[in-house]
Design an enzyme around this catalytic site. Sequence first.
Site, PDB file in Angstrom:
ATOM      1  N   GLY A 186       0.795  -1.282  -0.085  1.00  0.00           N
ATOM      2  CA  GLY A 186      -0.143  -0.069   0.145  1.00  0.00           C
ATOM      3  C   GLY A 186       0.909   1.342   0.003  1.00  0.00           C
ATOM      4  O   GLY A 186       0.227   2.280   0.086  1.00  0.00           O
ATOM      5  N   SER A 187       2.091   1.106  -0.108  1.00  0.00           N
ATOM      6  CA  SER A 187       2.987   2.212  -0.101  1.00  0.00           C
ATOM      7  C   SER A 187       2.935   3.127  -1.425  1.00  0.00           C
ATOM      8  O   SER A 187       3.513   4.143  -1.567  1.00  0.00           O
ATOM      9  CB  SER A 187       4.392   1.949   0.235  1.00  0.00           C
ATOM     10  N   GLY A 188       2.466   2.485  -2.469  1.00  0.00           N
ATOM     11  CA  GLY A 188       2.371   2.907  -3.916  1.00  0.00           C
ATOM     12  C   GLY A 188       3.136   2.549  -4.860  1.00  0.00           C
ATOM     13  O   GLY A 188       3.191   3.281  -5.835  1.00  0.00           O
ATOM     14  N   LYS A 189       4.034   1.514  -4.410  1.00  0.00           N
ATOM     15  CA  LYS A 189       5.032   0.753  -5.717  1.00  0.00           C
ATOM     16  C   LYS A 189       4.412   0.507  -6.863  1.00  0.00           C
ATOM     17  O   LYS A 189       4.782   1.176  -8.040  1.00  0.00           O
ATOM     18  CB  LYS A 189       5.785  -0.320  -5.056  1.00  0.00           C
ATOM     19  N   THR A 190       3.375  -0.373  -7.023  1.00  0.00           N
ATOM     20  CA  THR A 190       2.662  -1.051  -7.858  1.00  0.00           C
ATOM     21  C   THR A 190       1.894   0.406  -8.637  1.00  0.00           C
ATOM     22  O   THR A 190       1.970   0.228  -9.907  1.00  0.00           O
ATOM     23  CB  THR A 190       1.714  -2.014  -7.781  1.00  0.00           C
ATOM     24  N   THR A 191       1.436   1.113  -8.039  1.00  0.00           N
ATOM     25  CA  THR A 191       0.661   2.266  -8.478  1.00  0.00           C
ATOM     26  C   THR A 191       1.604   3.301  -9.063  1.00  0.00           C
ATOM     27  O   THR A 191       1.248   3.549 -10.501  1.00  0.00           O
ATOM     28  CB  THR A 191      -0.091   3.206  -7.324  1.00  0.00           C
ATOM     29  N   GLU A 242       7.384  -6.935  -8.507  1.00  0.00           N
ATOM     30  CA  GLU A 242       7.389  -8.070  -7.737  1.00  0.00           C
ATOM     31  C   GLU A 242       7.833  -9.545  -8.584  1.00  0.00           C
ATOM     32  O   GLU A 242       7.203 -10.688  -8.811  1.00  0.00           O
ATOM     33  CB  GLU A 242       6.086  -8.615  -7.026  1.00  0.00           C
TER      34      GLU A 242
END
Lengths: 418, 292
Positions: free
Chosen positions: B38-43, B153
């Site tokens: 939820g830290s925003g990596k994939t976003t 990932e």
Amino acid sequence: MITITLFEMKKIIKSIFFFVMLAFLCVFLIGYYVFVHHQTVPVEKLIVETESMIHMQEQQIQELKRTINNSEDGGNSQLQLDLTVSEQLLSKNQILLKAYQEEDWQAVLQQEIESNEPEVERMKAGNEYYTSTFPTLFTLESRLEYNKWLLSHNITPVLPIDFYSWYTVYDLDFGDPIAEEYIKKQSEKYSSTGVYFLHHTLNLLFTIFGALIFLFLFGDILTKEGLGKNGPIHFLHTQPLSRLKIFIGKLLAVLFLSLFVIVFISGFCLLIGSLFDGFGYFYYPVLIYGEDFSFTFQKMSTVIFQSGVLFIFVLLFSYALLFLFSILTKRTLTAVGLTIVVLYIGIQWGKDTILSSFSPYIPFHYFSITDIVTNTFAASVKNFAFSMSTGCIVLSISTIALLFLSYFLFHLQNKLLH
Amino acid sequence: MIIHIQNVKKRYKKEWVLKGINIKVEQPNIIALVGPNGSGKTTLLNCMTNLLSFHEGTVELVGKKHTDPSLFKEVSFLQDNRILYGNLTGYDHLKFICNVQHLSTARITDVAERVGMSSYLKKRVRNYSLGMKQHLLLAMAIINQPKLLLLDEPLNGLDPTSAITMRNILLELYNEGTTILLSSHNLDEIDRLTNTVYFMKDGAILKESLLDLNMRRYTVSVTDGKKAKKILEEKQIDFTSINENQISFDETTIDLQTFIDYMNQNDIQIYDIDKQKIGAERRYQELFEGAK
């Protein structure tokens, strides 16, 4: 564009669902062929019927002769007239029986034409077009020309070919319901030859039901991509392909596969018909209604082709609706369901507004494909603005508008959703 | 410029999930994005590749605007395995990429061998295991020999052997001039791959995380800790007091020789020096779990 289209086609072709549906379609076609074959009137049936009629007529003539001989005045003139008519009918039926037995269709048709022609000439002289009692002049005239076409092209007619096996949209009054039912049943001619079976099948397929089959077959073309979440659409979006190409590629894929399925069905019908009952004739005449009680005949192959073209436009319109609902709902069943509901409502609405001036511009009318191509629809509602060309234009414009809206949403999807 | 991200901001409804991301990469490198779920990596990766839109900022990859689909001839994105088509084979996927990108299909065999998937290349993807799917995703990502490789990932579902293969391939690509930006939870693997790690938290890259993880950290035991700490405070050197006579400091704040000189000048004896590489895991603990 070719690459993405081929890839989309491959995705569908390699799915088990597609093959299962094709298998079901084959089973259905075989079942339908059995039905058509069963409904086809064989010449043997006509021979038996004619023999029985001859037998009855011979008895009737004997009876008449006995009555005349027993009468003191040697029979009144009415009895003599009845005897003459009966003998003429008997003679005709004997010729017909011989022609049936020898399968001499030229003779059968010739006799039909000869018996029909005087009546047509009489009615034409009286300009008796504006009647609605069976048989109208239009019916008799078109039947005469139908038989002439068969004769000139040396085509084996689809049985029965008697007086009661031909009616048109102008016949509205049949005297009594039993007669109406009989005539309509007789006119529903079946033939299990290849070409005619194809005609039967495509008449069934080129309707709203056919469109529904295709909607089920390709209903998940967009939704299977996992729109709005991490689905395969992300794979396509991370290739050097514009969203427009992806969108059009999908549309072309379903269009080409629809064509493939139609060609497959056509081939299957021709094959199965030819195997069991001969190929038939591409020259079978199909009645095309014209304005002011005019008409022409068109080759069955031409009508099949034109119906196919219009059906493709109908399919594209249906796919455009499906695309729109797929993008909006992202669920296959919901999208297919909504498409069906909209089509149903549209068709019902079309029926309610059939007499309005804008009616020919409602795309939903053109789902009655064969009736549109043969102008049966136009003649029925007395509005010849309903035509194949109007249909193609109206469906094209509606499809483009829907696709434009769908693409707009598809393109902006991530902005709208996230 | 290989990656040029300027002030990218994105929100879901009213919540900002990316709060002004800035990344500049000019030379080939391996960069890791690390952060809790939820830290925003994939976003961020999805925004970079135009899979998601964002509200502010600009993204340029290999000199092209992120909305230009032609950039995917030079940029690949290894994503979640849900992007694969179960009905198709691995070969079908790779062939499609070759066709779309006008590459020779001879590359398919090469890349399949390279990632170790030759034996099941022509099997349908729905019969693949998680690891096999990951191999295919890697093959799909590297078949075009990209200038920039983005990986979300990539080590998920890989057994140790496959993870080693993946790491070796990534290092080979880097040596061939490919820039790699990956998000991962596997901090050990990241340590083996790179020293450039961007730690993300609540949609932002933590500024204090932008340090070289090859850097050393010293823990020194002295005879007079109190005096030593006072000297460091006077000289405004950042340090951590471990206990009464133990001090810890990073080599960026003061190099070891200077520290020894200060201690000698003040008659403080040093009797133990412990030297450690900071590493991603240690840094992660410091940033997200409060460990020192």
